[in-house]
Design a protein around this motif. Structure first.
Motif, mmCIF file in Angstrom:
data_model
loop_
_atom_site.group_PDB
_atom_site.id
_atom_site.type_symbol
_atom_site.label_atom_id
_atom_site.label_comp_id
_atom_site.label_asym_id
_atom_site.label_seq_id
_atom_site.Cartn_x
_atom_site.Cartn_y
_atom_site.Cartn_z
ATOM 1 N N HIS A 1 0.797 -1.231 0.000
ATOM 2 C CA HIS A 1 0.000 0.000 0.000
ATOM 3 C C HIS A 1 0.824 1.273 0.000
ATOM 4 C CE1 HIS A 1 0.789 0.247 4.344
ATOM 5 N NE2 HIS A 1 0.301 1.466 4.304
ATOM 6 N N ASP A 2 2.077 1.227 0.446
ATOM 7 C CA ASP A 2 2.905 2.438 0.509
ATOM 8 C C ASP A 2 4.015 2.469 -0.534
ATOM 9 O OD1 ASP A 2 1.666 3.959 2.412
ATOM 10 O OD2 ASP A 2 3.048 3.498 4.038
ATOM 11 N N LEU A 3 3.982 1.582 -1.515
ATOM 12 C CA LEU A 3 5.071 1.535 -2.498
ATOM 13 C C LEU A 3 5.204 2.837 -3.279
ATOM 14 C CD1 LEU A 3 4.740 -2.058 -4.021
ATOM 15 C CD2 LEU A 3 6.292 -1.270 -2.224
ATOM 16 N N GLY A 4 4.119 3.577 -3.423
ATOM 17 C CA GLY A 4 4.157 4.812 -4.204
ATOM 18 C C GLY A 4 4.540 6.048 -3.430
ATOM 19 N N HIS B 1 -0.153 9.279 -4.324
ATOM 20 C CA HIS B 1 0.695 8.131 -3.978
ATOM 21 C C HIS B 1 -0.009 6.797 -4.225
ATOM 22 C CE1 HIS B 1 -1.361 8.208 0.024
ATOM 23 N NE2 HIS B 1 -1.119 6.918 -0.012
ATOM 24 N N ASN B 2 -1.350 6.768 -4.156
ATOM 25 C CA ASN B 2 -2.047 5.519 -4.458
ATOM 26 C C ASN B 2 -1.880 5.147 -5.937
ATOM 27 O OD1 ASN B 2 -3.049 4.906 -1.892
ATOM 28 N ND2 ASN B 2 -4.817 6.232 -2.153
ATOM 29 N N SER C 1 1.602 3.924 -6.443
ATOM 30 C CA SER C 1 1.775 2.528 -6.033
ATOM 31 C C SER C 1 1.375 1.596 -7.166
ATOM 32 C CB SER C 1 0.933 2.226 -4.789
ATOM 33 O OG SER C 1 1.391 2.938 -3.662
ATOM 34 N N HIS D 1 4.003 1.642 -9.875
ATOM 35 C CA HIS D 1 5.188 0.843 -9.557
ATOM 36 C C HIS D 1 4.970 -0.623 -9.913
ATOM 37 C CE1 HIS D 1 8.398 3.147 -7.765
ATOM 38 N NE2 HIS D 1 7.528 3.872 -7.097
ATOM 39 N N LEU E 1 -5.313 -2.143 -4.410
ATOM 40 C CA LEU E 1 -4.399 -1.003 -4.368
ATOM 41 C C LEU E 1 -5.081 0.262 -4.862
ATOM 42 C CD1 LEU E 1 -0.948 -2.355 -5.633
ATOM 43 C CD2 LEU E 1 -1.518 -1.524 -3.351
#
Length: 386
Positions: A99-102, A126-127, A130, A133, A157
């Motif tokens: 969930h926080d990859l972005g 950021h979502n 993610s 990515h 996601l």
């Protein structure tokens, strides 16, 4: 010791996959969501979370949370909740880990800086990052860009916070070729991952704020819910040492929140009477939420953190310095794409264009706090080699 019994999932759990954008043979030893989880863990973006900030810059202390430790803690809470609700634990865990990859470097300060820089080009979310990515920016596999995750993981996601009415540009573009049904709610497993994020974020920020000396455990205990948890801990452990008071308080609050969500979800599911995961997605409201009482208590904690932590002068100083560093990085690289590393320069093309802005944003968003500071020095300090 009692043996661990195999569990049957609820009828409204996700029990089958719609597959992947690029078809692949199934793994005979892992479920689709176990494979998704494993791909996320082995991704570069996941490793970089180790040096991405929650609130404090990475060098301020070894015991403060980072995006990586936060994601692991969210995954633990998500698995606990999914098990309580007879949902697929592996899907909930995969979503929690991804969930926080972005998130860019420097936490919300970095996100605000990139959003301002990208405002002429659609902003930064950021979502959506993610999703970008895991569908484009990761380049580990010969047959496709991204991680080729299942539809269910990508759906979670994209909309774990609820239906997406106005998707960010990349999300809209991806959705046009791989429909994630953005107008509906996500699966119950995705809702579990979202509420687990809320539970972990607030409680662990309380613990980190106490450790940083921004406030004391006694000041936190003035809030009704943490105060009751601390009182219960002290009643159970006479002479509770001060250094154990905050962890004891926080773990009891987390347990209370998990119990509350499980009970409220059970109540809502009973009222909805879903027969499948599709019924959860089509419901008029999410089913995995806090009760009204717990939502109010959580809002009190959040308000305390905003006042005493997120707006603390030490945090404000770090925030402003971080924003300026990223803003300058963006300006320099957008206006001079020849300074980008070779692979990124080829993708960016001509300086100053919208295409260059998007590539520069992707480059910066993937940085760790440490790398962003080093890159800023390399581009601004004549005494540092480029």
């Amino acid at each position: 010791m009692q043996p661990v019994l195999a569990r049957s999932l609820a009828p409204w759990a996700v029990t089958s996959s719609r597959g992947r954008l690029h078809p692949e043979a199934e793994d005979s030893h892992r479920s689709p969501w176990q494979r998704d989880r494993d791909r996320i863990i082995h991704s570069r973006a996941f490793r970089r979370l180790q040096y991405k900030t929650q609130v404090f810059v990475f060098h301020e202390g070894d015991h403060f949370r980072t995006r990586l430790t936060h994601s692991i803690e969210v995954a633990q809470i998500a698995r606990s909740l999914a098990r309580r609700l007879d949902l697929d634990e592996d899907l909930a865990e995969a979503l929690a880990l991804a969930h926080d990859l972005g998130h860019p470097p420097f936490g919300h300060a970095g996100e605000e800086a990139l959003d301002a820089a990208m405002r002429p080009h659609g902003g930064f979310d950021h979502n959506a990052q993610s999703l970008k990515h895991v569908t484009l920016l990761e380049r580990r596999y010969a047959g496709f860009d991204g991680l080729n995750l299942t539809w269910e993981t990508l759906e979670g996601l994209a909309k774990h916070n609820g239906p997406v009415r106005r998707p960010a540009r990349y999300l809209a573009e991806y959705n046009a070729r791989h429909d994630l049904e953005l107008a509906s709610h996500a699966s119950a497993e995705a809702q579990v991952a979202a509420i687990a994020d809320d539970i972990a974020y607030n409680n662990h920020d309380l613990e980190d704020g106490i450790r940083a000396g921004l406030f004391t455990v006694e000041e936190v205990a003035e809030l009704p819910m943490p105060g009751a948890a601390l009182a219960a801990a002290r009643a159970a452990h006479a002479g509770l040492p001060e250094d154990r008071a905050a962890p004891e308080m926080v773990r009891r609050v987390i347990a209370a929140m998990i119990n509350d969500v499980a009970e409220e979800a059970a109540r809502r599911i009973t009222a909805l009477a879903p027969k499948s995961a599709a019924d959860i997605r089509a419901a008029p409201a999410p089913v995995v939420v806090f009760s009204a009482r717990m939502a109010e208590a959580n809002a009190e904690v959040r308000a305390f953190l905003f006042e005493r932590m997120y707006r603390h002068f030490r945090v404000n100083r770090a925030t402003q310095k971080s924003k300026r560093a990223l803003q300058m990085l963006f300006q320099l690289l957008h206006g001079g794409t020849q300074m980008l590393p070779d692979e990124w320069r080829r993708r960016a093309g001509e300086s100053g264009t919208p295409a260059a802005a998007e590539v520069v944003c992707d480059y910066i968003a993937g940085m760790t706090d440490r790398f962003a500071l080093e890159e800023h020095r390399r581009l601004t300090d004549p005494h540092v080699a480029g």
